[in-house]
Design a protein around this motif. Structure first.
Motif, PDB file in Angstrom:
ATOM      1  N   UNK A 163       0.691  -1.343  -0.016  1.00 42.00           N
ATOM      2  CA  UNK A 163      -0.350   0.434  -0.084  1.00 42.00           C
ATOM      3  C   UNK A 163       1.053   0.856   0.115  1.00 42.00           C
ATOM      4  N   UNK A 164       0.629   2.386  -0.204  1.00 41.21           N
ATOM      5  CA  UNK A 164       0.826   3.309  -0.835  1.00 41.21           C
ATOM      6  C   UNK A 164       0.545   4.250   0.596  1.00 41.21           C
ATOM      7  N   UNK A 165       1.613   4.654   1.114  1.00 46.82           N
ATOM      8  CA  UNK A 165       0.788   5.719   1.936  1.00 46.82           C
ATOM      9  C   UNK A 165      -0.502   7.002   1.978  1.00 46.82           C
ATOM     10  N   UNK A 166      -1.394   6.912   2.689  1.00 48.77           N
ATOM     11  CA  UNK A 166      -1.789   8.559   2.125  1.00 48.77           C
ATOM     12  C   UNK A 166      -1.215   9.782   2.156  1.00 48.77           C
ATOM     13  N   UNK A 167      -1.256  10.535   1.621  1.00 44.63           N
ATOM     14  CA  UNK A 167       0.008  12.033   1.273  1.00 44.63           C
ATOM     15  C   UNK A 167       0.422  12.261   0.022  1.00 44.63           C
ATOM     16  N   UNK A 168       0.690  13.982  -0.458  1.00 45.77           N
ATOM     17  CA  UNK A 168       0.682  14.342  -0.902  1.00 45.77           C
ATOM     18  C   UNK A 168       2.045  14.197  -1.982  1.00 45.77           C
ATOM     19  N   UNK A 169       2.639  13.543  -3.184  1.00 46.88           N
ATOM     20  CA  UNK A 169       3.738  13.043  -3.736  1.00 46.88           C
ATOM     21  C   UNK A 169       3.789  14.133  -5.063  1.00 46.88           C
ATOM     22  N   UNK A 170       5.181  14.348  -5.087  1.00 43.71           N
ATOM     23  CA  UNK A 170       5.983  15.051  -6.462  1.00 43.71           C
ATOM     24  C   UNK A 170       6.398  13.850  -7.863  1.00 43.71           C
ATOM     25  N   UNK A 171       5.205  14.294  -8.691  1.00 44.99           N
ATOM     26  CA  UNK A 171       5.328  13.503  -9.951  1.00 44.99           C
ATOM     27  C   UNK A 171       7.130  13.629 -10.596  1.00 44.99           C
ATOM     28  N   UNK A 172       7.160  14.795  -9.951  1.00 44.60           N
ATOM     29  CA  UNK A 172       9.144  14.792 -10.732  1.00 44.60           C
ATOM     30  C   UNK A 172      10.377  14.386  -9.888  1.00 44.60           C
ATOM     31  N   UNK A 173       9.622  13.840  -8.793  1.00 44.85           N
ATOM     32  CA  UNK A 173      10.598  13.361  -8.058  1.00 44.85           C
ATOM     33  C   UNK A 173      10.277  11.719  -8.038  1.00 44.85           C
ATOM     34  N   UNK A 174      12.057  11.417  -8.074  1.00 44.90           N
ATOM     35  CA  UNK A 174      11.464   9.588  -8.606  1.00 44.90           C
ATOM     36  C   UNK A 174      10.829   9.185  -7.470  1.00 44.90           C
ATOM     37  N   UNK A 175      11.608   9.086  -5.850  1.00 46.00           N
ATOM     38  CA  UNK A 175      11.166   8.603  -4.648  1.00 46.00           C
ATOM     39  C   UNK A 175       9.405   8.397  -4.717  1.00 46.00           C
ATOM     40  N   UNK A 176       9.446   9.845  -5.118  1.00 45.27           N
ATOM     41  CA  UNK A 176       7.894   9.517  -4.653  1.00 45.27           C
ATOM     42  C   UNK A 176       7.397   9.146  -5.603  1.00 45.27           C
ATOM     43  N   UNK A 177       7.916   8.575  -6.810  1.00 42.47           N
ATOM     44  CA  UNK A 177       7.274   7.613  -8.059  1.00 42.47           C
ATOM     45  C   UNK A 177       7.067   6.134  -7.426  1.00 42.47           C
ATOM     46  N   UNK A 178       7.920   6.048  -7.269  1.00 40.32           N
ATOM     47  CA  UNK A 178       8.337   4.477  -6.889  1.00 40.32           C
ATOM     48  C   UNK A 178       7.652   4.635  -5.478  1.00 40.32           C
ATOM     49  N   UNK A 179       6.919   5.205  -4.536  1.00 42.60           N
ATOM     50  CA  UNK A 179       6.346   5.078  -3.147  1.00 42.60           C
ATOM     51  C   UNK A 179       5.436   4.984  -4.020  1.00 42.60           C
ATOM     52  N   UNK A 180       3.845   5.762  -4.862  1.00 45.71           N
ATOM     53  CA  UNK A 180       2.846   5.683  -5.085  1.00 45.71           C
ATOM     54  C   UNK A 180       2.925   4.764  -6.565  1.00 45.71           C
ATOM     55  N   UNK A 181       4.343   3.599  -7.117  1.00 45.70           N
ATOM     56  CA  UNK A 181       3.861   2.820  -8.067  1.00 45.70           C
ATOM     57  C   UNK A 181       5.702   1.955  -7.461  1.00 45.70           C
ATOM     58  N   UNK A 182       5.259   0.768  -6.556  1.00 50.16           N
ATOM     59  CA  UNK A 182       6.332   0.636  -5.901  1.00 50.16           C
ATOM     60  C   UNK A 182       6.692  -0.683  -6.636  1.00 50.16           C
ATOM     61  N   UNK A 183       7.948  -1.076  -6.958  1.00 48.35           N
ATOM     62  CA  UNK A 183       8.573  -1.666  -7.723  1.00 48.35           C
ATOM     63  C   UNK A 183       8.039  -3.020  -7.772  1.00 48.35           C
TER      64      UNK A 183
END
Length: 275
Positions: free
Chosen positions: A173-193
């Protein structure tokens, strides 16, 4: 009148009514969007039994233009995905990028809900199948959903019941929060490998060979009509299943679904993208 379906539409009119004062409208484009995926209405519960809860499936779309600031998790581009530029426009206009949403509510243990589309593919020309998957709790979730309790599966074959391969991935599960679409770490948090489906088609055919070998050796628990499963040697948490005699040379249906792998009724939301 006597119209029966949408197969021969010749005219479309748009009405704007009930304005209280004069207003100026600038009409840009009128686009019709076709959805290829249909909800699967038959039971996916094991052995054809009735589940203990009548789960519901909602199919929607989520995209970067409309949902970049949604809650509880805003939409973020999957890792490595960039928005395409419209070649038909004189200025640099980025096209929208979106995912399909599968939202399940009150899903019984071992039950599943899915969407499907009919197609005609010879998948022997490909080596791998890949798809990004995201999972999150609902805002009003009272089922206390945890990691790996929901799984996402893809089913390909000549039909969806008697002849198919299935690949199943447990979801983090992705923790609830606001993420940046230009941050690679945030991308992998929303879309875990770990959620990403990424498997070799040979693993499917190897499983069928293993099933057929077990059948020839006289294993009474192995039949062509019942699911035969093993775990992917390249990803030990992911399960592969074969039923019947599917062929990658003649794929007629593709199904994407969500299964409750826990012992309690669960609800949750799953996004799938870039199959």
């Amino acid at each position: 009148g006597s119209i029966r379906n949408f197969k021969s539409i010749r005219f479309i009119r748009m009405f704007l009514t009930d304005f209280e004062k004069d207003i100026h409208l600038r009409f840009a484009t009128f686009d019709l969007v076709r959805g290829e995926w249909r909800s699967y209405t038959k039971s996916l519960y094991p052995n054809g039994l009735a589940p203990s809860s009548d789960g519901k499936l909602e199919v929607q779309a989520v995209n970067i233009e409309e949902n970049a600031d949604r809650t509880p998790v805003n939409y973020v581009l999957p890792p490595g995905v960039t928005r395409e530029t419209d070649p038909g426009q004189p200025q640099l206009l980025q096209l929208n990028e979106q995912s399909m949403v599968l939202r399940v509510r009150d899903l019984a243990p071992n039950d599943a809900k899915a969407v499907y589309k009919t197609t005609s593919y010879d998948m022997r020309q490909y080596k791998r199948l890949q798809m990004f998957v995201h999972a999150e709790k609902l805002i009003d979730d009272i089922s206390n959903l945890q990691d790996n309790e929901l799984t996402c599966f893809i089913r390909i074959g000549t039909d969806m019941v008697n002849n198919y391969y299935e690949y199943e991935v447990p979801l983090s599960l992705t923790p609830h929060g606001n993420y940046s679409t230009y941050n690679e770490s945030d991308q992998f948090t929303v879309w875990p490998s770990g959620n990403t489906m990424n498997f070799n088609f040979e693993s499917l055919t190897d499983l069928k060979i293993s099933r057929n070998r077990a059948k020839r050796e006289g294993n009474n628990n192995v039949t062509f009509q019942t699911p035969y499963s093993e775990y992917d040697p390249d990803a030990p948490l992911n399960k592969i299943t074969v039923v019947g005699n599917p062929s990658l040379s003649e794929v007629k249906t593709i199904m994407i679904g969500v299964r409750n792998n826990s012992k309690d009724i669960k609800s949750g939301e799953v996004w799938v993208n870039e199959l």
